[in-house]
Write a protein that holds these residues in place. Structure first.
Motif, PDB file in Angstrom:
ATOM      1  N   GLU A 138       0.833  -1.210   0.000  1.00 58.46           N
ATOM      2  CA  GLU A 138       0.000   0.000   0.000  1.00 58.46           C
ATOM      3  C   GLU A 138       0.867   1.259   0.000  1.00 58.46           C
ATOM      4  O   GLU A 138       0.558   2.244  -0.673  1.00 58.46           O
ATOM      5  CB  GLU A 138      -0.939  -0.021   1.219  1.00 58.46           C
ATOM      6  N   ARG A 139       1.952   1.225   0.755  1.00 57.15           N
ATOM      7  CA  ARG A 139       2.839   2.407   0.798  1.00 57.15           C
ATOM      8  C   ARG A 139       3.498   2.655  -0.547  1.00 57.15           C
ATOM      9  O   ARG A 139       3.851   3.779  -0.863  1.00 57.15           O
ATOM     10  CB  ARG A 139       3.924   2.216   1.866  1.00 57.15           C
ATOM     11  N   SER A 140       3.632   1.587  -1.335  1.00 51.34           N
ATOM     12  CA  SER A 140       4.297   1.763  -2.632  1.00 51.34           C
ATOM     13  C   SER A 140       3.367   2.426  -3.651  1.00 51.34           C
ATOM     14  O   SER A 140       3.805   2.839  -4.717  1.00 51.34           O
ATOM     15  CB  SER A 140       4.784   0.408  -3.155  1.00 51.34           C
ATOM     16  N   HIS A 141       2.086   2.493  -3.315  1.00 48.44           N
ATOM     17  CA  HIS A 141       1.109   3.131  -4.204  1.00 48.44           C
ATOM     18  C   HIS A 141       0.795   4.555  -3.737  1.00 48.44           C
ATOM     19  O   HIS A 141       1.172   4.963  -2.638  1.00 48.44           O
ATOM     20  CB  HIS A 141      -0.200   2.332  -4.203  1.00 48.44           C
ATOM     21  N   HIS A 142       0.057   5.284  -4.554  1.00 49.82           N
ATOM     22  CA  HIS A 142      -0.526   6.564  -4.127  1.00 49.82           C
ATOM     23  C   HIS A 142      -1.436   6.295  -2.929  1.00 49.82           C
ATOM     24  O   HIS A 142      -2.056   5.233  -2.839  1.00 49.82           O
ATOM     25  CB  HIS A 142      -1.316   7.166  -5.292  1.00 49.82           C
ATOM     26  N   PHE A 143      -1.533   7.282  -2.036  1.00 47.88           N
ATOM     27  CA  PHE A 143      -2.269   6.996  -0.786  1.00 47.88           C
ATOM     28  C   PHE A 143      -3.753   6.713  -1.017  1.00 47.88           C
ATOM     29  O   PHE A 143      -4.413   6.105  -0.166  1.00 47.88           O
ATOM     30  CB  PHE A 143      -2.077   8.141   0.234  1.00 47.88           C
ATOM     31  N   LEU A 144      -4.295   7.137  -2.155  1.00 47.29           N
ATOM     32  CA  LEU A 144      -5.717   6.876  -2.409  1.00 47.29           C
ATOM     33  C   LEU A 144      -5.977   5.513  -3.058  1.00 47.29           C
ATOM     34  O   LEU A 144      -7.135   5.109  -3.225  1.00 47.29           O
ATOM     35  CB  LEU A 144      -6.319   7.990  -3.273  1.00 47.29           C
TER      36      LEU A 144
END
Lengths: 324, 324
Positions: free
Chosen positions: A133-139
């Motif tokens: 999840e951290r590797s993605h955009h926060f949304l």
């Protein structure tokens, strides 16, 4: 049947509560050094009928009232679900709950969820993001958790953590969290345009109430597992969180996605107030049962003379629409 | 407080109901031409106390009893959740509900879900698989929908549709659905070994009861959206479905993942029976609150003298364990 049993009375009351709790520029401008950045008294009870008994009876009163509001909510829920199921609309509801530790998010979900239809609820809790999840955009993880059409979503924490804990603890550079307010507004506007009724609620507790609730977790062996020593570090940054919440309220409360501040030191008021906010928003949606195009008479005839087909070797019929 | 308020009495009753409804070779061997492939009378009420009033009072009785069983269930749920949250165990529960159309899956979820903690429920419904789901092995979407540790999952339909509708409607070759029984058994055995308490329930209704319920959907404009004309095609294959269900019960009821046949013509009995099955299984898990290693005295001291740190410019502290 008392006067307030009448749905019209309940809806009028729900609207009053909504108007009183809704964040506005005027509300936020009232902040003083004494009130702190969020100018709402956590022990107050805006919109409460004057004849509610104090003390323990208030809890029983609230439970009964929430159950009565729940009957309305479950009826709205069914129309919401039916509309989506019939392909007659794309609406859904999303209740976002934010609070500091011990603010009562879990208790609120238990209260509201307990009087609604569990089949139509889509409850999601957001903890610390995983490595993926951290590797993605926060949304990214938020989009994936949105309720489908026809459902009532409840977010227990949300994307707002990314401008709260992320800001207060400097988990990302200032430049990054600063642009997130606009990103959140764009995201929510698109969701609203796509049929999502957004209701965002800050359960607002006092510093003293948080202390009492933390102490009771320590005192009760069946509650101790809820105690995270790290919560004390967040507690030490109380003022920073109040400032960060105030900025959220000022920057992200829009007509299509309003914020509400619910005084939450009194659990029974908090539960009652949130139930009212849901009723007010559901009423605004004006949902009805979908018109369904069925040849009722011929279907009834098929059912009436169908007893023979239960026998072996008597199959046939068209492929079912939801067959593979 | 009546005798059956006592948890020990409730648990003894739950075990009796479980033993009566549990699928066994002996049960299945009783099938006759008259009974059909599933030798359980859909109107029967196994395990019901003798003094339950008939007719409308039975409904009220059942609702009260389910609420009382629900108090036990919610307590078990909290221990289950606490155990997983504290990293002290990996258990979860999965209730699988299967039934023909109008069998009462939704109503059962509403009844059971309504008395449990909505925060700890993980309800998933399986409709016809999407194109992506069809491109995978049939257990792919099931694995992804399993409840996390600490949760009570409820499957409204399940992987069993892949040996029911898929078989009856020949959606896949015989060779494919034939091997699925073993695949399901392997999958469930692995899940059980990984901490999943599986409870599989067939809500067993009669052909006549299904007709009455379909008719009432047609008669009531607020229920008509639930009516799918395709259901009549499945109804025409009633016997084939009974045969397919009987094979499921015979081939996939294992000690680690038992099947139960709940007579479901009487909704109030159905709800009561399923609540009892859950209580019996939860009791078997023997859950307790986890021991938590906290220095309670020093944490209390920190809370007691912490009032000063709420002020601005008084931050600090270690990174919170669930911070980003």
């Amino acid at each position: 049947m008392s006067q307030s049993d009448h749905p019209r009375e309940l809806v009028a009351q729900a609207r009053r509560v909504r108007d009183l709790l809704r964040v506005s520029d005027g509300m936020m401008a009232k902040a003083t050094r004494a009130s702190g950045p969020i100018p709402v008294d956590p022990r107050s009870t805006p919109g409460l009928p004057g004849d509610v008994p104090g003390g323990a009876p208030a809890k029983a009163w609230s439970k009964d009232e929430v159950a009565r509001l729940g009957v309305l909510l479950a009826a709205h829920q069914e129309r919401l679900f039916a509309t989506a199921a019939a392909g007659a609309g794309n609406q859904r509801v999303l209740l976002v709950l934010q609070a500091l530790d011990c603010g009562g998010k879990d208790g609120t979900v238990r209260s509201i969820g307990g009087v609604m239809d569990p089949l139509g609820l889509h409850i999601r809790a957001f903890g610390a993001p995983s490595a993926v999840e951290r590797s993605h955009h926060f949304l990214w993880r938020i989009s994936r958790a949105m309720p489908p059409a026809g459902y009532v979503g409840v977010f227990n924490r949300s994307h707002y953590e990314d401008v709260l804990v992320a800001r207060v603890r400097s988990l990302v550079p200032r430049k990054v969290w600063q642009r997130r307010y606009d990103e959140i507004n764009c995201f929510e506007e698109a969701e609203a345009a796509n049929g999502t009724m957004l209701i965002k609620v800050l359960l607002h507790i006092s510093y003293e109430e948080q202390r009492d609730r933390l102490l009771s977790r320590l005192d009760d062996p069946t509650k101790r597992w809820k105690f995270d020593p790290g919560d004390l570090d967040d507690r030490a940054r109380w003022h920073d969180y109040q400032v960060a919440y105030a900025d959220v309220l000022k920057r992200c409360s829009k007509s299509h996605a309003p914020w509400y501040v619910v005084p939450a030191d009194r659990k029974w008021y908090r539960n009652w107030a949130v139930a009212n906010l849901l009723v007010a928003h559901f009423h605004e949606m004006g949902l009805t049962y979908p018109e369904v195009d069925l040849d009722v008479d011929s279907l009834k005839a098929r059912l009436a003379d169908g007893s023979a087909v239960a026998h072996p070797d008597n199959g046939g019929g068209r492929a079912k629409k939801n067959a593979k």
